[in-house]
Each structure stands twice: as structure tokens, then as C-alpha cells.
Design a protein around this motif. Structure first.
Motif, PDB file in Angstrom:
ATOM      1  N   PRO A 156      48.783  15.957  17.820  1.00 47.10           N
ATOM      2  CA  PRO A 156      48.667  17.388  16.687  1.00 47.10           C
ATOM      3  C   PRO A 156      48.170  17.691  16.293  1.00 47.10           C
ATOM      4  CG  PRO A 156      48.450  14.610  16.077  1.00 47.10           C
ATOM      5  CD  PRO A 156      48.869  14.823  17.629  1.00 47.10           C
ATOM      6  N   PRO A 157      47.898  18.809  16.415  1.00 46.51           N
ATOM      7  CA  PRO A 157      46.659  19.782  16.303  1.00 46.51           C
ATOM      8  C   PRO A 157      45.571  19.987  15.715  1.00 46.51           C
ATOM      9  CG  PRO A 157      49.367  21.305  15.391  1.00 46.51           C
ATOM     10  CD  PRO A 157      49.363  19.366  16.162  1.00 46.51           C
ATOM     11  N   GLN A 158      45.942  18.160  14.263  1.00 47.12           N
ATOM     12  CA  GLN A 158      45.044  18.334  13.177  1.00 47.12           C
ATOM     13  C   GLN A 158      44.101  17.698  13.525  1.00 47.12           C
ATOM     14  OE1 GLN A 158      48.750  18.518  12.614  1.00 47.12           O
ATOM     15  NE2 GLN A 158      49.391  19.058  11.234  1.00 47.12           N
ATOM     16  N   LEU A 160      42.736  17.522  16.276  1.00 50.99           N
ATOM     17  CA  LEU A 160      41.899  19.020  17.116  1.00 50.99           C
ATOM     18  C   LEU A 160      40.719  19.980  16.481  1.00 50.99           C
ATOM     19  CD1 LEU A 160      44.294  20.695  19.947  1.00 50.99           C
ATOM     20  CD2 LEU A 160      42.851  18.559  20.125  1.00 50.99           C
TER      21      LEU A 160
END
Lengths: 314, 304
Positions: A156-158, A160
Motif C-alpha cells: 500500500p503506497p501509504q 511508504l
């Protein structure tokens, strides 16, 4: 099942006995049989479906209509109790002229455009090249690298965001266009979608080009890319929409008001100026209009891109 | 899901004229550079951070904290509350987001005139940035002159403090999320409906099957795969909810709507505890992974 009038009337779909219909009839038939397949035949079912459709559409459009109505009021009317859809003092364009002359809205819109266009161009270019490498060339580690690309779809990009911010600090890219743009260009699903499409291009075409002495670069630019125009368009539109609407990363990577994108600017300014309902409504509509126009122009491509890029999500 | 399954499928046979030592790696290089820089590096960096008590700016010495952040996360009642909120949000949003999308697609697919209008009105909200959704939300939920309270009052009911009352805040967030994002699922269903083979309906018509019969025995079973896909994607998307809640309620009132991602954000960027925020990110990621694997197994078994 209850017995209805339908039982006694002849089936309305084409039967094998009926010869091919003439051209004039074809369109009408398609329009009248297709619907009956999912719902029922007959005017009652049609009327019920239409009523339900109209009701849902009204509900779905109401918030936008309310926003439009509010944007056309003066601030007093917009905040006064029980005014409803029609303002006491008539409609006005005040809110629009205020935000366009005083606010930073045009700057933010320009930033959004710069960021979205740059991200779209870079993403599509590097994803298409990588997809070509994974689909039509062979080199050591190819499967492993493609596997890693696929696996990263799960991240999930969050999660990162936190380390990415530290990385940007280290690279000195906080509060720069590059800092906003570069981290957004890694979109593994796009590589996957393009690779799948490239896989489907018949090898014979490539063989023919090869016999003429074309190398990978020639095959890629003069054969694969032109053949892939529809999927490239769909992917571009999807990347553009995602980037234009992205909030979290641009929000974290910029604090400079003149660098903000539209969503970030809109969200930050509520804290700065307090709530002006008419202006809130007007800026919301101004921010929403570009993509709605894009949609109306490119409806078919967008529908296709959503259908083929089902991995998108919110 | 598709991605995972077809990964194992050999695609090499399609590659003609293999040329060892060709320029293949050069084509992949630009993407891979970005991939490493902005995905692999932050992923590993975050993992490292999660074992330190690093701050946001990185100034000063970040002491190695061992598993301290992880033990703290696992016993942090506020983290579990925010995970609870995330789960509640997911449960409340997924069902209407699948059902409404299905009903919309079925109705639009009936081929009634005005196709572009129906498509536009259901899909338009999805095109709107989350920051605009926030603004529309404010105009809907505004206590005095918002749309919903204006409607309630004209019906002779009491106004509701939509976003400020702990009882209603989560419902308000769910309501606007459904409005905002249902268009995506709607389009997926619409695409799937167009792919249902015509002859099934023709056969049913010959057998005299009624409308409901056709819906239950043909359309819905044919849409089964799409429904499963939409369900899986929707659950994963809802678990990652952040934007609209952050903008609409800041997680309030009293933490009643704060999802786990917002708690992580608050910890890292407002509380400056980057190491702890990173550790919570990884706990959350682990939960997502377990769930995805579980969903995949369930999904795969049904397919057989």
C-alpha cells in the motif's frame, strides 16, 4: 414462477427461423431486445426501471447541484438557515470572481496540470519500455524482475509515505516539482497491463520486421507502440486522473503555497481563511470541471481503462 | 488476483527470435531505477526506521530501539481503536458500494435512452479529487444551511450535527464515500454485463423465463467473478481509507472516525515520531497481507 402475458405472446428475441433482418430493423431490434434480457419485457418493467434510474440519478446529482446553487449565492445567503436552493438576494457570480482574482486557484491548477502531465508522460514512457522488455525480449533475471514488479502491487503506497519523506529530505527534493513528480511515476499495475497487451501482439509481425533488419528499438517504436495506441490512451487517461486527484503525497511533499496542486491548495486554505461557503462551492466546482470535461470527451476510453485496469481502486 | 495467477503462465513462447545479450535490460532500466529509488528503498528504509526512535527531520542521533516500537504498537489501545474504526468503515462501506454499483449497472444496462447522462451522473463523483469531496461534504453536512439539514427541516424533522456527533460521524463519512467512489465499481459491472453471452438469454426466453428468473439464474451467476473481484478490491481499498476522513473530520469527533492510516500520519507528521509511525505501518501492512492471502485462498477455492 407466475404465468404472465409473456407466456402467450411470441418470444421477442430473434428466432432461427426468421431470416437476417434488414439494416433499418437491426438497430431497433438491438435496442429493444437487449434490455429485456436483463430486466423484463413490457412497458411496466421499463417504466419501473426508468423511474428507479431517474431517482438514483437525482440523488447522485443532488450534491453537485447543491454545490452549484451555493456557489451562485452571496456569502450571507449561503450560510443562512432554511434558504434552500433559492437565495433570498438572487444569484450572483461574486464567489467566482473573488476566488479567481484573489486566490491562488489558477496557480494551483497550473501546478496540477504540470505535475499530472509530467507524471503521465514519464509513467507511460517507462512503463511501456519496461513492459516491452518483460514481454518481448529475453535477458537474465527478466522473470525475477517482473515477479518483483508484480509483487509490489501488494504494497500500500501509504506505508511508504513516512520513509519517502525522509528520502526526499536526504535528496533535497522537498518543496520541488521533482519531489512531487518522481515518486508518483512508479505504477506497477500499468507495467502489468501493458505487458499483457504486448503479449497479445502476434509474433509474425515482429518476425517480419526482424527479417527487414529492425532491432528492438525499431520494433518497439514503429511496430509495438503504434499497435498499442488504444491501451496507451486508456492507461494515460487513468494515470492522469489518478495523479490529478492524488492528495496525500503532494500534501506531504509541499508546504510552499505557490507549489501546491489544486487538491492540496483547496484543502489547506480552509484553515487559512475560515469557511466561506459560496467560495468553497465555487472552488470545488472549478477543481471538478476539468476532469468532468475530460470524461465527457473521452468517455469510451475511460470506461475501457476502468474495465481493463480494474486494479485501480480509490 | 489476476496478476498473481497469470504470473506463473509461461509467456516465453510468444517471444520470437530470442537474441541473447540483446538490449532488453536497457528497456527495463528506466522503470527499474525509479522502482528501486521510490519503492524498494523507502520500503527498506521504513523497515529500518521502525527499529529506531527516529524523528521526522532526522536531526540528532536516532537510537536503535529494537522491537520497542513493535511492542508499543501492539499494546497501544489507540492504535487498536483506529484499526477498529477502519474495520467498521470497511464493513459499512463495502456492502453499499457493491450493491449500489450492481443496481446502477443493471438499470443502465437495460438500454434505456440517455446512456451518457446515467453514466456521467454515477461516474462523475469518482472523477472529483478528495479535496473537492471534502468541500461538497461541508456543504452537505453544514449544520445550519447544509443540504441534508435543509431537507430534514423541510420534512419537519430535527437537524442533525452530522460530522460533530459521535453517533453520526462515521455514517456521514460512509455516505459521502459511497457517493464518491461507487462509480468505479459501477463501470466494472457495466463492462462485465456487456460480456454476458447473448445466447443464454435467448435460450431463457425460449423457455419462457421471467425477468426475475433471468436475473437470478443467468445475470447474477454470470457476474459472480466480477462481484468477487469488486468485493476483494473494495475491501482492500476501504481498509486504506484516509483522504476523505482526514479532510472531513480530522478523525474526530473524539477519534470516532479516525482510521489507522490517519493515526499513523498523526504520529509521524504531527507527533514527529517517525520510527513509531513506521512500525505501525508495518503492523498494518502485515495485517493487510494476511487478509489478502486469506481472501485469495477463499477466492481461489470458490473458483474450482
Amino acid at each position: 414462477m407466475t404465468v404472465t402475458a409473456e407466456t402467450f405472446s411470441p418470444p421477442r428475441t430473434r428466432t432461427p427461423a426468421v431470416p437476417r433482418q434488414r439494416r433499418g430493423a437491426t438497430r431497433r431490434t438491438r435496442r429493444s431486445t437487449r434490455p429485456q434480457q436483463v430486466l423484463g419485457p413490457g412497458p411496466a418493467a421499463k417504466a419501473a426501471a426508468l423511474a428507479a434510474l431517474v431517482l438514483m440519478t437525482v440523488v447522485w446529482l443532488a450534491p453537485l447541484a447543491w454545490t452549484l446553487a451555493t456557489s451562485l449565492k452571496n456569502e450571507t445567503d449561503a450560510a443562512s438557515i432554511g434558504d434552500g436552493w433559492l437565495p433570498a438576494n438572487g444569484f450572483t457570480m461574486d464567489a467566482y470572481s473573488k476566488i479567481l482574482s484573489q486566490g491562488k486557484l489558477p496557480v494551483w491548477a497550473l501546478n496540477s496540470l504540470i505535475v499530472a502531465v509530467a507524471v503521465t508522460a514519464i509513467t507511460v514512457a517507462i512503463s511501456a519500455a519496461a513492459a516491452y522488455a518483460f514481454s518481448r525480449t529475453s535477458f537474465r533475471g527478466r522473470r525475477l524482475l517482473f515477479g518483483a514488479t508484480l509483487a509490489s502491487i501488494m504494497v500500500p503506497p501509504q506505508i511508504l509515505i513516512v520513509p519517502m519523506f525522509r528520502e526526499m529530505l536526504a535528496l533535497g527534493l522537498v518543496d520541488t516539482y521533482a519531489g512531487m513528480i518522481l515518486p508518483q511515476v512508479v505504477m506497477p499495475p500499468m507495467v502489468y497491463i501493458l505487458k499483457k497487451f504486448f503479449d497479445g501482439i502476434p509474433p509474425e509481425l515482429e518476425d517480419a520486421a526482424r527479417i527487414d533488419g529492425a532491432g528492438h528499438l525499431r520494433v518497439f517504436t514503429s511496430m509495438v507502440l503504434p499497435l498499442s495506441r488504444p491501451i496507451l490512451a486508456a492507461v494515460s487517461i487513468f494515470v492522469f486522473i489518478t495523479t490529478w486527484n492524488n492528495f496525500l503525497w503532494p500534501f506531504i511533499s509541499t508546504s510552499d503555497q505557490s507549489l501546491m496542486t489544486l487538491p492540496v491548495g483547496l484543502a489547506t486554505v480552509k484553515d487559512a481563511y475560515g469557511l466561506q461557503y459560496a467560495q468553497t462551492a465555487a472552488s470545488a466546482l472549478i477543481a471538478a470541471v476539468p476532469l468532468i470535461v475530460v470524461f465527457m470527451v473521452a468517455q469510451r476510453q475511460i470506461v475501457k481503462s476502468v474495465a481493463t485496469t480494474g486494479l485501480g481502486g480509490q | 488476483m489476476n496478476a498473481v495467477r497469470s504470473a506463473g503462465r509461461p509467456t516465453d513462447r510468444r517471444v520470437p527470435a530470442r537474441r541473447p545479450g540483446g538490449s532488453g535490460p536497457l528497456f527495463a532500466a528506466p522503470f527499474l531505477v525509479f522502482f528501486v529509488l521510490f519503492l524498494v528503498v523507502p520500503l527498506l528504509w521504513g523497515l529500518w526506521l521502525s527499529f529506531t526512535d527516529s524523528s521526522l527531520t532526522g536531526r540528532g542521533d536516532a537510537a536503535f530501539a529494537g522491537l520497542g516500537n513493535y511492542t508499543e504498537a501492539l499494546t497501544d489501545s489507540r492504535m487498536w481503536e483506529s484499526i477498529g474504526n477502519t474495520v467498521v468503515f470497511t464493513l459499512l462501506s463495502t456492502v453499499p458500494l457493491v450493491l449500489f454499483a450492481l443496481v446502477m449497472a443493471l438499470l443502465v444496462h437495460t438500454g434505456l435512452p440517455g446512456q451518457w447522462l446515467w453514466r456521467l451522473s454515477f461516474f462523475a463523483p469518482y472523477l472529483v479529487p478528495s479535496a473537492v469531496v471534502w468541500q461538497v461534504g461541508v456543504l452537505l453536512y453544514q449544520p445550519d444551511s447544509g443540504m441534508l439539514n435543509t431537507l430534514l427541516q423541510s420534512a419537519g424533522l430535527d437537524a442533525i450535527a452530522w460530522l460533530d456527533d459521535e453517533k453520526y460521524a462515521m455514517w456521514s463519512v460512509v455516505l459521502i464515500t459511497v457517493w464518491w467512489t461507487v462509480g468505479f465499481n459501477f463501470l466494472l459491472y457495466l463492462a462485465a454485463l456487456q460480456a454476458v453471452p447473448e445466447h443464454l438469454y435467448e435460450a431463457a426466453a425460449i423457455d419462457g423465463a421471467g425477468a426475475w428468473r433471468r436475473l437470478w439464474s443467468i445475470t447474477l451467476p454470470q457476474l459472480h467473478r466480477t462481484t468477487a473481484l469488486i468485493g476483494v478490491l473494495q475491501i482492500l481499498a476501504s481498509l486504506k481509507v484516509f483522504d476523505q476522513i482526514f479532510l472531513l473530520t480530522k478523525g474526530g469527533p473524539n477519534g470516532a472516525t479516525r482510521p489507522v492510516l490517519e493515526y499513523i500520519y498523526d504520529t509521524g507528521f504531527t507527533g514527529y515520531r517517525l520510527g513509531y509511525a513506521a512500525a505501525m505501518s508495518y503492523v498494518f501492512f502485515a495485517l493487510l497481507l494476511v487478509l489478502s492471502v486469506g481472501q485469495f485462498k477463499l477466492f481461489a477455492r470458490k473458483e474450482v
